[in-house]
Design an enzyme around this catalytic site. Sequence first.
Site, mmCIF file in Angstrom:
data_model
loop_
_atom_site.group_PDB
_atom_site.id
_atom_site.type_symbol
_atom_site.label_atom_id
_atom_site.label_comp_id
_atom_site.label_asym_id
_atom_site.label_seq_id
_atom_site.Cartn_x
_atom_site.Cartn_y
_atom_site.Cartn_z
ATOM 1 N N GLY A 55 0.835 -1.198 0.000
ATOM 2 C CA GLY A 55 0.000 0.000 0.000
ATOM 3 C C GLY A 55 0.866 1.243 0.000
ATOM 4 O O GLY A 55 2.058 1.179 0.341
ATOM 5 N N CYS A 82 4.972 -6.431 2.205
ATOM 6 C CA CYS A 82 5.322 -5.016 2.346
ATOM 7 C C CYS A 82 4.392 -4.328 3.355
ATOM 8 O O CYS A 82 4.472 -4.597 4.545
ATOM 9 C CB CYS A 82 5.302 -4.323 0.988
ATOM 10 S SG CYS A 82 6.187 -2.741 0.982
ATOM 11 N N TYR A 83 3.468 -3.465 2.894
ATOM 12 C CA TYR A 83 2.515 -2.831 3.804
ATOM 13 C C TYR A 83 1.737 -3.889 4.582
ATOM 14 O O TYR A 83 1.489 -3.738 5.786
ATOM 15 C CB TYR A 83 1.556 -1.959 3.001
ATOM 16 C CG TYR A 83 0.527 -1.202 3.823
ATOM 17 C CD1 TYR A 83 0.773 0.098 4.239
ATOM 18 C CD2 TYR A 83 -0.690 -1.786 4.168
ATOM 19 C CE1 TYR A 83 -0.170 0.797 4.983
ATOM 20 C CE2 TYR A 83 -1.636 -1.104 4.905
ATOM 21 C CZ TYR A 83 -1.371 0.191 5.316
ATOM 22 O OH TYR A 83 -2.304 0.879 6.060
ATOM 23 N N HIS A 169 8.778 -7.618 -2.264
ATOM 24 C CA HIS A 169 7.686 -7.982 -3.175
ATOM 25 C C HIS A 169 8.042 -9.251 -3.955
ATOM 26 O O HIS A 169 8.751 -9.188 -4.965
ATOM 27 C CB HIS A 169 7.403 -6.840 -4.153
ATOM 28 C CG HIS A 169 6.773 -5.640 -3.521
ATOM 29 N ND1 HIS A 169 5.412 -5.523 -3.350
ATOM 30 C CD2 HIS A 169 7.323 -4.519 -2.999
ATOM 31 C CE1 HIS A 169 5.147 -4.375 -2.756
ATOM 32 N NE2 HIS A 169 6.285 -3.747 -2.539
ATOM 33 N N GLU A 171 6.105 -10.933 -5.801
ATOM 34 C CA GLU A 171 5.277 -11.058 -7.003
ATOM 35 C C GLU A 171 5.909 -10.461 -8.252
ATOM 36 O O GLU A 171 5.496 -10.771 -9.376
ATOM 37 C CB GLU A 171 3.896 -10.423 -6.766
ATOM 38 C CG GLU A 171 3.885 -8.907 -6.632
ATOM 39 C CD GLU A 171 4.143 -8.406 -5.216
ATOM 40 O OE1 GLU A 171 3.792 -7.249 -4.925
ATOM 41 O OE2 GLU A 171 4.706 -9.169 -4.410
ATOM 42 N N ASP A 227 -10.057 -10.742 -26.432
ATOM 43 C CA ASP A 227 -11.064 -10.983 -25.396
ATOM 44 C C ASP A 227 -12.427 -11.330 -25.989
ATOM 45 O O ASP A 227 -13.052 -12.327 -25.608
ATOM 46 C CB ASP A 227 -11.183 -9.761 -24.480
ATOM 47 C CG ASP A 227 -9.864 -9.399 -23.819
ATOM 48 O OD1 ASP A 227 -9.009 -10.296 -23.681
ATOM 49 O OD2 ASP A 227 -9.673 -8.227 -23.455
#
Length: 514
Positions: A55, A82-83, A169, A171, A227
């Site tokens: 965040g 993290c946050y 992080h 990710e 899509d």
Amino acid sequence: MNKELVIVIDFGGQYNQLVARRVRECNVYCEIYSYKTDLKKIKSMNPKGIILTGGPNSCYEENAATCSPELFRLGIPVLGLCYGAQLMSLALGGRVERAALKEYGKTQVHVDDSSPLFAGVSADTICWMSHNDYIAQMAPGFRAIATTANCPVAAAECTDQKLYAIQFHPEVLHTVEGSKMLYNFVRGICGCCGDWSMDSFVEESIRAIREKVGNGKVLLALSGGVDSSVAAGLLSRAVGRQLTCVFVDHGLLRKNEGDEVEAIFGKGGQFELNFIRVNAQERYYGKLAGVSEPEEKRKIIGEEFIRVFEEEAKKIGAVDFLAQGTIYPDVVESGLGGESAVIKSHHNVGGLPDYVDFKEIIEPLRNLFKDEVRKAGLELGISENLVFRQPFPGPGLGVRIVGEVTAEKVKIVQDADAIYQEEIANAGLDREINQYFAALTNMRSVGVMGDERTYDYAVALRAVKTVDFMTAEAAEIPFDVLQKIMSRIINEVKGVNRVFYDLTSKPPGTIEME
């Protein structure tokens, strides 16, 4: 769908979609929810694990995004990033403070591989840090399982309660072994078996669509993009000729693209459905005549599409269901999925058109990311050329032609782009570069060809590498490839005497020209 579920709780971080995508890469279904989501709702979904994202703020500030400490007492494994790691520590009795030295970027982290979170991870590994605060004191029951030169608690765990906190992080791609860490959490600590796959998604979606539609009629606006094409393929498999696809060819597609779409979805194509192609090229060129401002062009193209679609829908008569190719990033970026800022409003998320008489909307791809949509397309047997085609903006070449749009300019950019696409593929770079296209600048300049003076347009080539399309860097195309592309465009495309290569990153630029 009745699948194992991991929930990502969004605290406004920029990487929430990446977290969910990484979880799904572990073959585990994952959804994003705001931190404001009621705890009872979270419990009712029976998740196998919960991940708290990063965040932009400090968790100890007044009115900071927070969650109930009860979340950590549900008996469900929780991973804070993290946050999220700092919030977990603060909520459970630890202390978070402003760091004397903030960490940002690639950082060497020493991990304790005896922790189940770091099983199989190198003792010293490169991770991506991005924080101003740090865990000054761990909550009772936690122990440090990773450190850096400046951060004594780069990760912590409380194995008794299956709580894990990571300051970096995992990710992002810059964290070299981040996928392994998330796999350890999802498949190891949470005990997920990994039952999320495209083949099962396609089968279950077809069954669910048939049950919902029954004998009803479905109408889909088919743009020819990835899509809507995959949505058409899925709906066709489910309800066949109960589906009608309206394909509006506004004359702003890539070279031969309209014919390619018709060959796949029209008469004699691989799908059993009703296909209507509306050739509205001249209608669009008339509306765009004299218009050069980008936003005005976008509005005209979008408005005219709705009008054409409305006219065709009235011809068809009563329709029970309206189908759309909405995908998960559309939902999240429109501010409906998590807590992140609204990036852009997508026309098929915020509201429904009021001119079609339908009972309900069907969005079969609403929970998929773009890479998952492509996988679903392959499962449906849609050709690789269509499934892996380059991303294309809704307004088409209207925003790849700087200034006024004319039929002459459209042909120039179509021909130049076709050469560019062909040579990138010939060089074996088509799967390495995330997006590449030719655009037409509004600049004309003096040149010389065959000993004669020319005064023609300049074409700009764009090619970027990106993970999430939120940020991007110009791709390094070999100079000999660029030279060949330049030579072919100037020699084969009438009206062009210069070719530029756009080196601009995003930010400050955008990926598209307008």
